[in-house]
Design an enzyme around this catalytic site. Structure first.
Site, PDB file in Angstrom:
ATOM      1  N   HIS A 132       1.088  -1.191   0.026  1.00 19.47           N
ATOM      2  CA  HIS A 132       0.012  -0.078   0.036  1.00 19.47           C
ATOM      3  C   HIS A 132       0.913   1.364  -0.137  1.00 19.47           C
ATOM      4  O   HIS A 132       2.023   1.337   0.454  1.00 19.47           O
ATOM      5  CB  HIS A 132      -0.972   0.162   1.078  1.00 19.47           C
ATOM      6  N   ASP A 156      -0.247   4.505   1.239  1.00 21.31           N
ATOM      7  CA  ASP A 156      -0.624   5.316   2.131  1.00 21.31           C
ATOM      8  C   ASP A 156       0.409   5.197   3.253  1.00 21.31           C
ATOM      9  O   ASP A 156       0.600   4.009   3.577  1.00 21.31           O
ATOM     10  CB  ASP A 156      -1.942   5.338   2.524  1.00 21.31           C
ATOM     11  N   ASP A 198       5.987   1.457   6.471  1.00 23.62           N
ATOM     12  CA  ASP A 198       4.807   0.621   6.581  1.00 23.62           C
ATOM     13  C   ASP A 198       4.139   1.784   5.405  1.00 23.62           C
ATOM     14  O   ASP A 198       3.537   2.687   6.117  1.00 23.62           O
ATOM     15  CB  ASP A 198       4.402   0.753   7.966  1.00 23.62           C
ATOM     16  N   GLU A 201      -4.836   1.638   2.866  1.00 26.34           N
ATOM     17  CA  GLU A 201      -4.824   0.494   3.586  1.00 26.34           C
ATOM     18  C   GLU A 201      -4.803   0.799   5.230  1.00 26.34           C
ATOM     19  O   GLU A 201      -5.546   0.374   6.057  1.00 26.34           O
ATOM     20  CB  GLU A 201      -3.722  -0.139   3.378  1.00 26.34           C
ATOM     21  N   GLU A 202      -4.193   2.015   5.550  1.00 28.12           N
ATOM     22  CA  GLU A 202      -3.930   2.432   6.973  1.00 28.12           C
ATOM     23  C   GLU A 202      -5.493   2.828   7.522  1.00 28.12           C
ATOM     24  O   GLU A 202      -5.791   3.029   8.862  1.00 28.12           O
ATOM     25  CB  GLU A 202      -3.004   3.672   7.119  1.00 28.12           C
ATOM     26  N   ASP A 255       3.926  -6.753   3.817  1.00 28.75           N
ATOM     27  CA  ASP A 255       3.430  -5.541   4.968  1.00 28.75           C
ATOM     28  C   ASP A 255       3.882  -5.964   6.251  1.00 28.75           C
ATOM     29  O   ASP A 255       3.109  -5.228   7.021  1.00 28.75           O
ATOM     30  CB  ASP A 255       1.972  -5.137   4.485  1.00 28.75           C
ATOM     31  N   HIS A 288       3.994   3.478  12.639  1.00 29.51           N
ATOM     32  CA  HIS A 288       3.145   4.630  13.011  1.00 29.51           C
ATOM     33  C   HIS A 288       3.784   5.711  13.957  1.00 29.51           C
ATOM     34  O   HIS A 288       2.731   6.312  14.683  1.00 29.51           O
ATOM     35  CB  HIS A 288       1.953   3.981  13.475  1.00 29.51           C
TER      36      HIS A 288
END
Length: 412
Positions: free
Chosen positions: A80, A82, A143, A177-178, A200, A382
Site C-alpha cells: 500500500h 498510504d 509501512d 490501507e491504513e 507488509d 506509525h
C-alpha cells in the site's frame, strides 16, 4: 542487487507525503496519495513492466509476463502507498546510519529524541547493518513503502535477468490501507492471480496467515444537564455512567496487557460532557467464537447498566470490519509453504505468527484472493521511532524473486 539503488528508491518514496485520512469518505481519502501512485506508474513503465494501469480509485496494477514455455499459476504481490494518520508523514527527512554499532541512535539532538536499544531491543538484531530512520519529528513510512520498494525492485531485477525463470506475476499498489479501505475497491477478477502476498509485515522472517477478527463499537451515553447547585435527583452525568461502562469490561483485556492470540477491547476515543458521552472502541480476537462473545459482552454490559438505572441511557452500535484470513488460507496452505521454503533456502528463520491487526490480505482473502503476509522489514510503525534495516529490504526483495522461481519449479 545494488544496495545504494535500493536505498535511493526507498528514500524517494518516503519523502512523498501519502498520509491517509480516516474521516474522509472519498476514495482515495487524500489527494496526495496520487503523487506516489503517479511516480510508481511512470517507474513501472520505465523498468519494463506491462499492462501498467492506474485506475480512477488510485489502484495501480501491472504485469510481468511469464518467460516459461509451460503454464504455472499466476501469482501476485501487493503493498500500500498510504501512511498512517497516527503520526505525521509530511516532510520526512530520512537519516541513514551505516554499520550500526548497537548503541543509541540520536534522531534529533535539538529535541533530545533518541532511538535506544535499551527500550527498542529489536535494534540489536541489526548490529553492523545500515539502519534508516527519520529525524524524530515524523514517521518514516516503511509501512508500507518498504514493501513498495521491494516489489518494484524485485520486478526490475527479474526484467533485467531473463535467465531467472518465472510465471506470470501481477502486482498492485493500493491506497487507504491504513484507514481500513485498502481492499474495498480492489478488482480481484481484473488482478487475475490465483493467490498473492502482501509485503507488509515487520521484522525479517515474518510470515503470517492469521489475523484478528475485527469490529468497531460506538457507545453513546445520554445524560441530563441542570444547574449543579440544584442538581440533586435531577442531573444525570453521562461521563460518570460512561466510566461505569468502561470499568465493567475486563481490565486486563486491553492492548497494553495482551499478546499473541489474546484478544482485547480498545477504547481509542472518548468525548463527553454531562449531556452526552461517546466512547469509541475496537474489538479484536483471532477466535471467531471469542470475537462474537466480546461483542455480546459489550451489549450485555450496556443492558445491565440500563436496567440498574431504570432508563435506556446507553446505546451500543457495533459494526464488523474484517475477519481472520486463516479460514481462507488454510485450504490452500501450499502458498504459505512456498514462502516458508524460500526463506529457509535463503537462511532466514521463518517467524510464523498471528498478526495482531489486519492487512489488505485479510480482506482480499475473503474476496477470493488468498493472500498471506510477508515481512517488509520495518519496526515501530506509525510513530517517530520507526526504522528499517536496508538489509531486510534486500532480503524481502530476494524472497519475492525466490517465490517466483519456486512456483516455476513446483508446477512443472
Amino acid at each position: 542487487m545494488n544496495k545504494q539503488h535500493i536505498i535511493n528508491r526507498f528514500v524517494k518514496y518516503v519523502t512523498i507525503d501519502t498520509e491517509s485520512d480516516p474521516n474522509n469518505p472519498a476514495f482515495p481519502s487524500t489527494e496526495k496519495q496520487w503523487d506516489l501512485a503517479r511516480v510508481l506508474e511512470k517507474e513501472l513503465k520505465e523498468i519494463g513492466m506491462e499492462d501498467v494501469e492506474l485506475d480512477e480509485n488510485c489502484y495501480l496494477m501491472a504485469t510481468l509476463p511469464s518467460n516459461l514455455d509451460y503454464e504455472v499459476p499466476t501469482i501476485g504481490f501487493v503493498a500500500h502507498v498510504d501512511t498512517s494518520p497516527d503520526f505525521t508523514g509530511a516532510n520526512v527527512k530520512p537519516q541513514i546510519h551505516e554499520n550500526y554499532d548497537g548503541k543509541d541512535i540520536v534522531l534529533n539532538k535539538a529535541e533530545n529524541i533518541v532511538l535506544s536499544p535499551d527500550y527498542f531491543d529489536d535494534l540489536l538484531q541489526y548490529k553492523g547493518q545500515t539502519i534508516i530512520t527519520t529525524d524524530g519529528t515524523t514517521l518514516l513510512g516503511a509501512d508500507d513503502k518498504a514493501g513498495v520498494t521491494e516489489i518494484v525492485s524485485a520486478m526490475e531485477y527479474l526484467v533485467q535477468h531473463p535467465e531467472i525463470k518465472h510465471g506470470k506475476i501481477r502486482i498492485c499498489f493500493t491506497p487507504d490501507e491504513e484507514v481500513g479501505k485498502g481492499a474495498h475497491l480492489f478488482d480481484v477478477d481484473k488482478f487475475g492471480a490465483e493467490w498473492a502476498y502482501t509485503m507488509d509485515g515487520s521484522q525479517i522472517g515474518e510470515l503470517e496467515y492469521e489475523n484478528f477478527n475485527a469490529a468497531g463499537a460506538v457507545i453513546t451515553v445520554n445524560g441530563k444537564i441542570v444547574h449543579p447547585g440544584y442538581a440533586k435527583g435531577k442531573m444525570i452525568n453521562s461521563m460518570t455512567i460512561a466510566s461505569d461502562f468502561i470499568n465493567a469490561l475486563p481490565a486486563n483485556e486491553v492492548p497494553e496487557k495482551t499478546s499473541g492470540y489474546e484478544g482485547f477491547f480498545h477504547l481509542h476515543t472518548m468525548e463527553g460532557k454531562v449531556e452526552q458521552t461517546v466512547l469509541k472502541y475496537i474489538i479484536r480476537d483471532h477466535d471467531m467464537d471469542l470475537f462474537q462473545g466480546r461483542k455480546k459482552l459489550m451489549e450485555e454490559t450496556a443492558e445491565k447498566i440500563n436496567k440498574k438505572l431504570g432508563k435506556n441511557l446507553i446505546q451500543v452500535e457495533i459494526k464488523d470490519q474484517y475477519f481472520n484470513m486463516k479460514e481462507k488460507v488454510t485450504p490452500v496452505m501450499h502458498i504459505v509453504d512456498i514462502a516458508e521454503e524460500v526463506m529457509k533456502d535463503m537462511g532466514i528463520t521463518p517467524l510464523i505468527k498471528p498478526i495482531r491487526g489486519g492487512t489488505d490480505g485479510s480482506q482480499l482473502s475473503y474476496k477470493g484472493l488468498p493472500c498471506p503476509n510477508i515481512f517488509a522489514g520495518g519496526h515501530n510503525f506509525h510513530g517517530r521511532y520507526e526504522y528499517v534495516p536496508v538489509e531486510s529490504i534486500l532480503k524481502a526483495t530476494e524472497v519475492i524473486i525466490g517465490i517466483a522461481q519456486k512456483v516455476a519449479i513446483k508446477f512443472v
